[in-house]
Motif scaffolding. Structure first.
Motif, short mmCIF file in Angstrom:
data_model
loop_
_atom_site.label_atom_id
_atom_site.label_comp_id
_atom_site.label_asym_id
_atom_site.label_seq_id
_atom_site.Cartn_x
_atom_site.Cartn_y
_atom_site.Cartn_z
N GLN A 74 0.82 -1.20 0.00
CA GLN A 74 0.00 0.00 0.00
C GLN A 74 0.87 1.26 0.00
N LEU A 75 1.91 1.30 0.81
CA LEU A 75 2.74 2.49 0.84
C LEU A 75 3.53 2.68 -0.46
N CYS A 76 3.92 1.60 -1.10
CA CYS A 76 4.56 1.74 -2.41
C CYS A 76 3.62 2.41 -3.40
N MET A 77 2.35 2.02 -3.37
CA MET A 77 1.37 2.61 -4.29
C MET A 77 1.13 4.09 -3.97
N ILE A 78 1.08 4.41 -2.69
CA ILE A 78 0.92 5.82 -2.31
C ILE A 78 2.15 6.61 -2.75
N GLY A 79 3.34 6.04 -2.54
CA GLY A 79 4.56 6.71 -2.96
C GLY A 79 4.60 6.95 -4.46
N ASN A 80 4.15 5.97 -5.24
CA ASN A 80 4.12 6.12 -6.69
C ASN A 80 3.21 7.27 -7.10
N ALA A 81 2.05 7.37 -6.45
CA ALA A 81 1.11 8.44 -6.78
C ALA A 81 1.61 9.79 -6.28
N PHE A 82 2.10 9.84 -5.06
CA PHE A 82 2.53 11.10 -4.47
C PHE A 82 3.70 11.72 -5.22
N THR A 83 4.63 10.88 -5.67
CA THR A 83 5.82 11.38 -6.36
C THR A 83 5.60 11.63 -7.84
N HIS A 84 4.43 11.24 -8.36
CA HIS A 84 4.19 11.31 -9.81
C HIS A 84 5.31 10.58 -10.55
N PHE A 85 5.63 9.40 -10.07
CA PHE A 85 6.80 8.68 -10.57
C PHE A 85 6.64 8.40 -12.07
N GLU A 86 7.67 8.79 -12.82
CA GLU A 86 7.69 8.56 -14.27
C GLU A 86 9.04 7.97 -14.65
N ASN A 87 9.00 6.87 -15.36
CA ASN A 87 10.25 6.22 -15.76
C ASN A 87 11.13 7.11 -16.62
N PHE A 88 10.51 7.94 -17.46
CA PHE A 88 11.28 8.76 -18.38
C PHE A 88 11.82 10.03 -17.72
N HIS A 89 11.52 10.20 -16.42
CA HIS A 89 12.08 11.30 -15.63
C HIS A 89 12.56 10.74 -14.29
N LEU A 90 13.47 9.77 -14.39
CA LEU A 90 13.88 9.03 -13.20
C LEU A 90 14.58 9.90 -12.16
N THR A 91 15.40 10.83 -12.60
CA THR A 91 16.14 11.66 -11.64
C THR A 91 15.17 12.48 -10.79
N ASP A 92 14.22 13.14 -11.44
CA ASP A 92 13.22 13.91 -10.70
C ASP A 92 12.37 13.00 -9.83
N SER A 93 12.00 11.84 -10.37
CA SER A 93 11.14 10.92 -9.62
C SER A 93 11.85 10.43 -8.36
N ARG A 94 13.11 10.12 -8.46
CA ARG A 94 13.85 9.65 -7.28
C ARG A 94 14.04 10.78 -6.27
N ARG A 95 14.19 12.00 -6.76
CA ARG A 95 14.29 13.12 -5.83
C ARG A 95 12.98 13.31 -5.07
N HIS A 96 11.86 13.17 -5.76
CA HIS A 96 10.55 13.26 -5.11
C HIS A 96 10.36 12.10 -4.13
N GLU A 97 10.86 10.94 -4.49
CA GLU A 97 10.75 9.80 -3.60
C GLU A 97 11.54 10.05 -2.31
N LYS A 98 12.71 10.63 -2.45
CA LYS A 98 13.53 10.95 -1.27
C LYS A 98 12.78 11.91 -0.35
N TYR A 99 12.12 12.90 -0.92
CA TYR A 99 11.35 13.86 -0.12
C TYR A 99 10.18 13.15 0.58
N TRP A 100 9.50 12.27 -0.15
CA TRP A 100 8.39 11.50 0.44
C TRP A 100 8.86 10.71 1.64
#
Length: 338
Positions: A171-197
């Motif tokens: 469940q938390l992985c799914m929330i993290g995916n939504a909260f970070t707007h995780f996109e494979n083609f923008h991995l650097t930004d996505s990982r930075r958002h994940e770190k903030y989450w």
């Protein structure tokens, strides 16, 4: 954390119910019993069905849940809604879909009785809510006038108190995916958002102190959860692998081959062993889309194998036997090292 709608209609339901809730003064309390569109929720709280817009019968359980939340907000101001119910209110998919109503209080542990509710031919059983006693109320968020714990606090509540670590992790992985707007083609930004989450979650866990119940489980989930999981199936695969002593694994590993960019769900890049989850949603719901998807997957598999990758494909049925999946991955890694 933003209250973006991801995975359920909670915020929409709350908006609709807020407009339809009626709190009547004691003097006109009995007059509403003659109003055909007024449904009694509890005490002097009524729901005017004529004011509900865009609601169908399948959403009535959530409507009653929302109406009960508004009743509690009026009658028990020292209580805060927590956990799965708070996640639902924030718009993030709870488990189950209609969560139990859970509350905490810093002043009382007296049970709250909420009566049965009937909406047309639909009947909802009475419920009894016993608040958990806390020294300090959790941080709350502006959730349409309700006393709802913040999104990060609700996630930590679930991570700490869930009897099923696997389900809480997913469940938390799914929330993290939504909260970070995780996109494979923008991995650097996505990982930075994940770190903030994760920083937000860690800060909330720190606020609770070292003696908080379930702290170690929550720490493990925060450390190992991954916002790169795009589906519950991928998160389940990741959980089974992270729960072992295997190291060197990453999600959404990018591979360039033959002018294409592919992303492997879970992979051990050093050994070139990848694990791909095959869920039904991946292939569509009609023969044409299924055939096209399977054709693309076969081509993708050939291209990855041509680059030296060994790909293990996993379906839901494989997750019923996680030990066998882990053994298969161990064997593939051993073969590469040997």
């Amino acid at each position: 954390m933003s209250q973006e709608v991801r995975g359920n209609d909670g915020p929409f339901i709350l908006d609709a119910v807020e407009r339809a809730i009626i709190r009547v003064p004691r003097s006109s309390h009995h007059g509403l019993t003659k109003m055909p569109t007024a449904v009694k929720i509890a005490g002097r709280t009524y729901l005017d069905l004529a004011r509900l817009e865009g609601i169908d019968a399948s959403q009535l359980p959530e409507v009653v849940l929302a109406a009960r939340l508004y009743h509690l907000a009026h009658t028990h101001r020292a209580m805060v809604v927590t956990g799965q119910c708070a996640l639902w209110a924030h718009g993030y998919g709870p488990a189950p879909r209609i969560p139990a109503l859970t509350i905490v209080s810093s002043t009382s542990t007296h049970s709250v009785q909420l009566p049965a509710v009937s909406v047309g031919t639909h009947h909802f059983e009475p419920i009894t809510i016993t608040p958990s006693r806390v020294r300090r109320l959790p941080p709350t968020a502006d959730a349409r006038g309700l006393h709802i714990e913040s999104l990060e606090a609700a996630q930590i509540t679930v991570a700490r108190t869930s009897p099923n670590r696997r389900a809480a992790f997913t469940q938390l992985c799914m929330i993290g995916n939504a909260f970070t707007h995780f996109e494979n083609f923008h991995l650097t930004d996505s990982r930075r958002h994940e770190k903030y989450w994760k920083e937000l979650l860690s800060a909330e866990l720190t606020r609770l102190g070292n003696r908080a119940r379930g702290r170690s489980q929550a720490q493990w989930i925060i450390a190992h959860a991954d916002a790169g999981c795009a589906s519950p199936g991928e998160a389940r695969v990741l959980y089974e692998l992270r729960a072992t002593d295997l190291t060197g694994m990453h999600t959404q590993v990018e591979v360039h081959t033959r002018g294409r960019r592919y992303f492997i769900d879970c992979a051990f890049p050093a050994e070139k062993v990848g694990i791909e989850f095959d869920g039904r949603a991946k292939y569509g719901d009609n023969p044409g889309s299924i055939h096209a998807s399977l054709s693309r997957e076969r081509e993708r598999q050939r291209h990855l194998e041509a680059e030296g990758w060994h790909i293990i494909r996993v379906g839901w049925h494989d997750l019923d036997h996680p030990d066998e999946l882990v053994a298969q991955v161990r064997a593939a890694l051993a073969a590469r090292l040997g």
